[in-house]
Write an enzyme that holds these catalytic residues in place. Structure first.
Site, PDB file in Angstrom:
ATOM      1  N   SER A  41     -24.209  10.767  -7.514  1.00 48.11           N
ATOM      2  CA  SER A  41     -24.035  12.085  -6.896  1.00 48.11           C
ATOM      3  C   SER A  41     -24.899  12.280  -5.648  1.00 48.11           C
ATOM      4  O   SER A  41     -24.625  13.188  -4.868  1.00 48.11           O
ATOM      5  CB  SER A  41     -24.363  13.182  -7.916  1.00 48.11           C
ATOM      6  N   ASP A 325     -29.978  22.206  -6.335  1.00 49.88           N
ATOM      7  CA  ASP A 325     -29.733  22.635  -7.725  1.00 49.88           C
ATOM      8  C   ASP A 325     -30.790  21.953  -8.591  1.00 49.88           C
ATOM      9  O   ASP A 325     -31.841  21.582  -8.086  1.00 49.88           O
ATOM     10  CB  ASP A 325     -28.280  22.347  -8.141  1.00 49.88           C
ATOM     11  N   HIS A 328     -30.376  17.807  -7.388  1.00 48.01           N
ATOM     12  CA  HIS A 328     -30.147  17.222  -6.068  1.00 48.01           C
ATOM     13  C   HIS A 328     -30.995  17.848  -4.978  1.00 48.01           C
ATOM     14  O   HIS A 328     -31.117  19.072  -4.917  1.00 48.01           O
ATOM     15  CB  HIS A 328     -28.660  17.364  -5.713  1.00 48.01           C
TER      16      HIS A 328
END
Ligand code: NAG
Ligand code: NAG
Ligand code: NAG
Length: 363
Positions: A41, A325, A328
């Site tokens: 991610s 968040d 990340h």
């Protein structure tokens, strides 16, 4: 001395930002003809969007600093890979495999998938993901397509040899596997040392496969400071320490073995170069020395899996937050880490050379 270092770091950060703003407007050929990205991610730019998974973020406020458009990138703006592409001189972002069609694949493809890992089962508790083995199968399809476009196998291989390959895996093999014993048995079977060895043995095969598909310039990103992300701290507690120490210790065991793997690959393959990017070291500095003020809590309100709650308003000043968040980093952090992987700021940032020199290498 500490004060002096601080000033230097701030000056460096400022000149870096000026430099990046400047290069954004420059035309001309990129330093490598193509850029291929394998990862999780941290660099996924939309591959998870069509999948049945909780690990996807194609909704607001993701992308608030990416023209306000949620693309599936797991932060407010550009990923490390986006910024590296710009530093390498690409005018456009490298497209996700899911949507890349036609000639654009000649400039590269991004295969990264949120929650994915070196191990196939990693991340499955969130739904479908594209593990590294499948990312490599997708790359094999790209190689066939490029070979068909160039109508010459030798020419296609020569072309692919000149490209840059970004490989950043392992974070989820810890966060979304080893350290989730309610879903995975790996922590019952392996000590951190044994688990890292298992991962490295599999990674060696995967990187060798990438080499066999034509990769000769490969930048491998180590596991980051996973014990200091808001998710780790809020879910596992720190027992009086600043971070979840056992997470960081496991990451360091893996990273030490990864450096040895890089040495091994470099001695085995003479006409190729593999480098290690010390994500852990780059992420370990004092963020307040480069202007960040909010260190342990993400910019957006998060749900039970640590992603932003859809459509809630995030913090105003994203450049002062380390985290977007619970998992990340913000684009502001990506700007610093990508830049230090491209041009090493400390000698320990990359090994044995940085991405800029890797790109320029004549093999
Ligand atoms: C294929 O490409 C190679 C390397 O560029 C070249 O030497 C060779 O002549 C090409 N073969 C054909 C049939 O065009
Ligand atoms: C918590 O910290 C104390 C003191 O450093 C240590 O003795 C103890 O083993 C730690 N507990 C856990 C669960 O790590
Ligand atoms: C955001 O933070 C930066 C750095 O601390 C500061 O220079 C800037 O004025 C802030 N912007 C706003 C809108 O608060």
């Amino acid at each position: 001395m500490a004060g002096q270092t601080k000033v230097l770091v701030v000056l460096f950060a400022m000149s870096l930002v000026a430099y990046i703003l400047q290069i954004n407007g420059v035309n001309g050929d990129p330093q490598v003809p193509c850029f291929f990205i394998f990862g999780d991610s941290l660099v996924d730019n939309g591959n998870n969007n069509p999948l049945l998974t909780e690990a996807k973020v194609n909704y607001k406020p993701y992308g608030i600093d990416f023209g306000g458009t949620p693309t599936g990138r797991f932060n407010n703006g550009r990923t490390q890979a986006d910024i590296l592409g710009q530093l390498l001189g690409f005018d456009d972002f490298i497209p996700p495999y899911t949507t890349a069609r036609g000639n654009v694949i000649l400039k590269g493809v991004n295969y990264a998938s949120g929650a994915a890992g070196i191990r196939d089962e990693t991340g499955y508790q969130l739904g479908d993901i594209i593990p590294l083995n499948e990312q490599l199968r997708n790359h094999q399809i790209t190689v066939l397509r490029i070979t068909a476009m160039l109508r010459n196998r030798t020419a296609a291989q020569k072309y692919l040899n000149k490209c840059l390959y970004y490989v950043g895996m392992g974070n989820n093999d810890y966060l979304n596997n080893y350290f989730l014993p309610q879903f995975y048995t790996t922590a019952l079977i392996y000590t951190p040392q044994q688990y890292a060895q298992q991962l490295i043995d599999q990674y060696r095969k995967q990187i060798t496969r990438l080499y066999n598909l034509g990769a000769r310039k490969v930048a491998i990103f180590g596991v980051g400071v996973i014990g200091c992300i808001p998710y780790a701290i809020s879910t596992f507690g720190t027992n009086g320490s600043a971070c979840v120490d056992r997470f960081n210790e496991a990451a360091q065991i893996f990273n030490t073995m990864l450096i040895s793997l890089v040495d091994e690959l470099n001695s085995r393959y003479t006409y190729a170069k593999f480098i290690y990017v010390n994500s852990f070291g780059i992420g370990s500095g004092d963020p307040t020395s480069v202007g960040f003020t909010v260190l342990n809590v993400g910019c957006c309100p998060v749900n039970n899996i640590g992603q932003c709650i859809p459509f809630l308003t995030p913090c105003q000043n994203r450049t002062t937050y380390v985290f977007w968040d619970s998992f990340h980093p913000t684009e502001a952090v990506n700007l610093l880490t990508a830049s230090r992987s491209y041009t090493a700021f400390l000698p320990s940032d990359t090994y044995p050379i940085d991405i800029k020199r890797l790109a320029q290498l004549q093999l």
